[in-house]
Design an enzyme around this catalytic site. Structure first.
Site, PDB file in Angstrom:
ATOM      1  CG  ASP A  38     101.394  70.159  82.433  1.00 20.28           C
ATOM      2  OD1 ASP A  38     102.344  70.329  82.084  1.00 20.28           O
ATOM      3  OD2 ASP A  38     100.839  69.066  83.204  1.00 20.28           O
ATOM      4  CD  GLU A  82     103.574  69.390  77.901  1.00 19.17           C
ATOM      5  OE1 GLU A  82     104.664  68.874  78.263  1.00 19.17           O
ATOM      6  OE2 GLU A  82     102.831  69.039  78.807  1.00 19.17           O
TER       7      GLU A  82
HETATM    8  C1  NOJ Z   1     104.610  68.346  81.660  1.00 18.17           C
HETATM    9  C2  NOJ Z   1     105.586  69.557  82.131  1.00 18.17           C
HETATM   10  O1  NOJ Z   1     106.005  70.272  81.320  1.00 18.17           O
HETATM   11  C3  NOJ Z   1     106.351  68.706  83.273  1.00 18.17           C
HETATM   12  O2  NOJ Z   1     107.348  69.669  83.572  1.00 18.17           O
HETATM   13  C4  NOJ Z   1     105.396  68.081  84.364  1.00 18.17           C
HETATM   14  O3  NOJ Z   1     106.363  67.484  85.023  1.00 18.17           O
HETATM   15  C5  NOJ Z   1     104.523  67.214  83.712  1.00 18.17           C
HETATM   16  N1  NOJ Z   1     103.657  67.941  82.511  1.00 18.17           N
HETATM   17  C6  NOJ Z   1     103.526  66.929  84.649  1.00 18.17           C
HETATM   18  O4  NOJ Z   1     102.644  67.793  84.990  1.00 18.17           O
END
Ligand code: NOJ
Length: 579
Positions: free
Chosen positions: A216, A282
């Protein structure tokens, strides 16, 4: 297409490279997939109960969004214990059962890992904010205010949502940094104890047998130690390929060189496991930045998401450019990724105007191009987007942007920015029952159902060979059965076909797969390659094999398989040593 929807998927073939390079990933948002314990919220027992469905669908790897202990302020992305299961999702025993069941089916399991931040309620943060001298103080990023009275944020940094990411703590009169929402304070990765603890989280799950991790907001992990202001910019909004926005360039807050170094370090940790595992990051940015995360020679993250796929116009031209970019940024043996929907963005069906012909075409594209496809739950039945006014939203982002007028929220949604992510997280419709088989008839699901769930559901499409679900199943079987499709080199064809047709060829040893996708609403004639022995179309289960010219219906896609592979494209897969 000639393989009936009801057949079992063929056994996984022995692959030449590591399995993750050729896998197909199905993304489960656990809260919304299936409610196994009757509380209206999806959970691990719900996932376990639907593993037969996923196996039969033909996906090979499952990625689960977080199910760890959490106050659920950001539905699991705010964590109080990264190594335990939140009771609303089940127990550690359920997790062990899940992983056993996944592996028993020859499938793989990937978990979401939030390394960047914790919940504000995490015991580490509670300790950290308790006093400037607390041993955990330096586990988070604390700074003095700019003014003599302690007020005035430490610098001009903005968070990923465009807000001010510094938050004042009255008790200790300092500011803490949060890249996302205020209740998700960033960990201080420059503290060796933090790094050791978080790498311990990584090892914890890998030791338990998970096959991969989705990282993440990996691009935010290291902030510049100078805490200098970010440069100003004229760009109002960031995009998938450019995080610059909110009128500043995130020079000191995103894509720090220390984060690239961490990518390489993580690679070393993960690659020490046998059988092989992988991490997918990500991260956002232009292809050059994405490539930094993967490393010049593939020594960084195994995979990164390419978010431009979600902003590309539905046209042969748009996708041709995207494919060409992906091929040049991630030449074999590196792998691009193909994602068209996720739990943060508008569902693909919205961009496709709810047209199942286009959805089948996109599925054919996603499952036949070179790279790793990520299918978001419900995408395989055409689960669509439902507008939910921000004032009704449970998503913390909706609460934050409630003031935005509806017309503007719609316009932003058209540009891929969701101000209420509930809209793309609706319960999976399994049947036409009262609560779509997601939860029992007497239990109200945590989010409303898509009003079309009575007709758009798994049971309705299950037996229909012309359904989107049947198309996914056939494509997944085809991809698995033909090495050209899951590991072949790729070559874009630019000549000989109409401009409305996106055409490319996948090649492996003795087999070629020519894919032609008519991305227009007109019929077009295409020239079939010589030596075709099987033809698969998005239009129906059976297609007669012809030679020479063939007419493609509006939004029809075909795959022609021939045994004569022809010359291999220059950058053939597997021609360079694999890591
Ligand atoms: C990216 C995630 O995909 C999202 O759903 C989340 O709210 C944020 N990061 C914070 O962790």
């Amino acid at each position: 297409m000639d393989e009936p929807a009801g057949t079992a998927p063929p056994p996984l073939p022995a692959l030449r490279g590591p399995w993750w390079r050729d896998t197909t990933v199905y993304h489960v948002y656990p809260r919304s997939f299936a409610d196994g314990n009757g509380d209206g919220v999806g959970d691990l027992p719900g996932v376990i109960a639907h593993l037969d469905y996923l196996e039969h669908l033909g996906v090979e790897t499952l990625w689960l969004s977080p199910f760890f202990r959490s106050p659920q302020a950001d539905f699991g992305y705010d964590i109080t214990d990264h190594t335990d299961v939140d009771p609303s999702h089940g127990s550690l025993a359920d997790f062990v059962h899940l992983i056993d069941e996944v592996h028993r089916r020859g499938m793989k399991l990937v978990l979401d890992t939030v390394l960047n931040h914790t919940s504000i309620e995490h015991p580490w943060f509670t300790a950290s904010r308790s006093g400037r001298d607390d041993p955990k103080r330096d586990w988070y990023i604390w700074r003095d205010g700019q003014r003599a009275d302690g007020r005035g944020r430490p610098n001009n940094w903005r968070n990923m949502l465009g807000g001010r990411g510094w938050h004042h703590d009255a008790g200790t009169d300092q500011w803490y940094w949060a890249s996302f929402l205020p209740f998700q304070p960033d960990l201080n990765w420059r503290n060796p104890d933090v790094k050791a603890a978080m790498l311990g989280v990584v090892r914890h799950w890998l030791d338990l047998g998970v096959d991969g991790l989705r990282l993440d907001v990996f691009n935010a992990i290291f902030k510049d130690a100078s805490f200098a202001d970010n440069p100003r910019s004229l760009r109002p909004l960031p995009t998938g390929s450019n995080p610059e926005g909110f009128f500043q360039r995130p020079l000191h807050t995103l894509d720090h060189r220390d984060t690239f170094a961490l990518a390489r370090e993580l690679r070393g940790i993960v690659d020490a496991y046998d059988p092989p595992r992988f991490v997918v990051g990500e991260v956002m940015g232009a292809s050059g930045v994405l490539r930094e995360y993967v490393g010049a020679a593939g020594e960084g993250l195994h995979l990164v998401f390419m978010f431009d796929t979600m902003g590309t116009r539905f046209s042969a031209d748009g996708f041709r450019r995207l494919l060409a970019d992906a091929e040049s940024a991630f030449p074999a043996p590196l792998q691009p990724t193909w994602v068209f929907s996720n739990h943060d963005r508008p569902r693909a069906m919205l961009r496709l105007g709810d047209d199942p012909r286009k959805a089948k075409l996109l599925a054919m594209l996603q499952l036949t191009v070179r790279g790793v496809p990520f299918i978001y739950y419900g995408e395989e039945i055409g689960l669509s987007h439902v507008e939910i006014p921000a004032e009704l939203g449970l998503d913390p982002i909706a609460a934050r942007f409630r003031w935005v007028p509806r017309w503007l929220a719609r316009r932003l949604r058209g540009r891929g920015i969701l101000l209420n992510r509930d809209e793309c997280r609706l319960p999976m419709p399994w049947t036409a029952a009262k609560h779509a088989g997601f939860s029992r008839d007497d239990v109200v699901p945590w989010l409303p159902l898509d009003p079309r769930s009575g007709t758009i559901n798994v049971a309705a499409q299950d037996a229909d060979p012309a359904s989107l679900l049947a198309t996914y199943r056939r494509l997944l079987r085809l991809r698995r059965a033909h090495p050209a499709l899951h590991r072949g080199a790729m070559e874009l064809s630019s000549t000989g076909q109409s401009a409305a047709v996106l055409a490319y060829r996948r090649v492996d040893d003795s087999e070629s797969a020519h894919v032609m996708l008519n991305m227009s609403d007109a019929t077009v004639d295409v020239e079939l390659p010589v030596g075709v022995h099987a033809l698969h179309s998005t239009i129906g289960p059976c297609v007669e094999v012809t030679t020479g010219r063939r007419r493609l219906a509006p939004y029809e896609g075909i795959i022609s398989l021939s045994t004569d592979a022809g010359p291999r494209p220059a950058a053939a897969a597997g021609t360079r040593p694999l890591r």
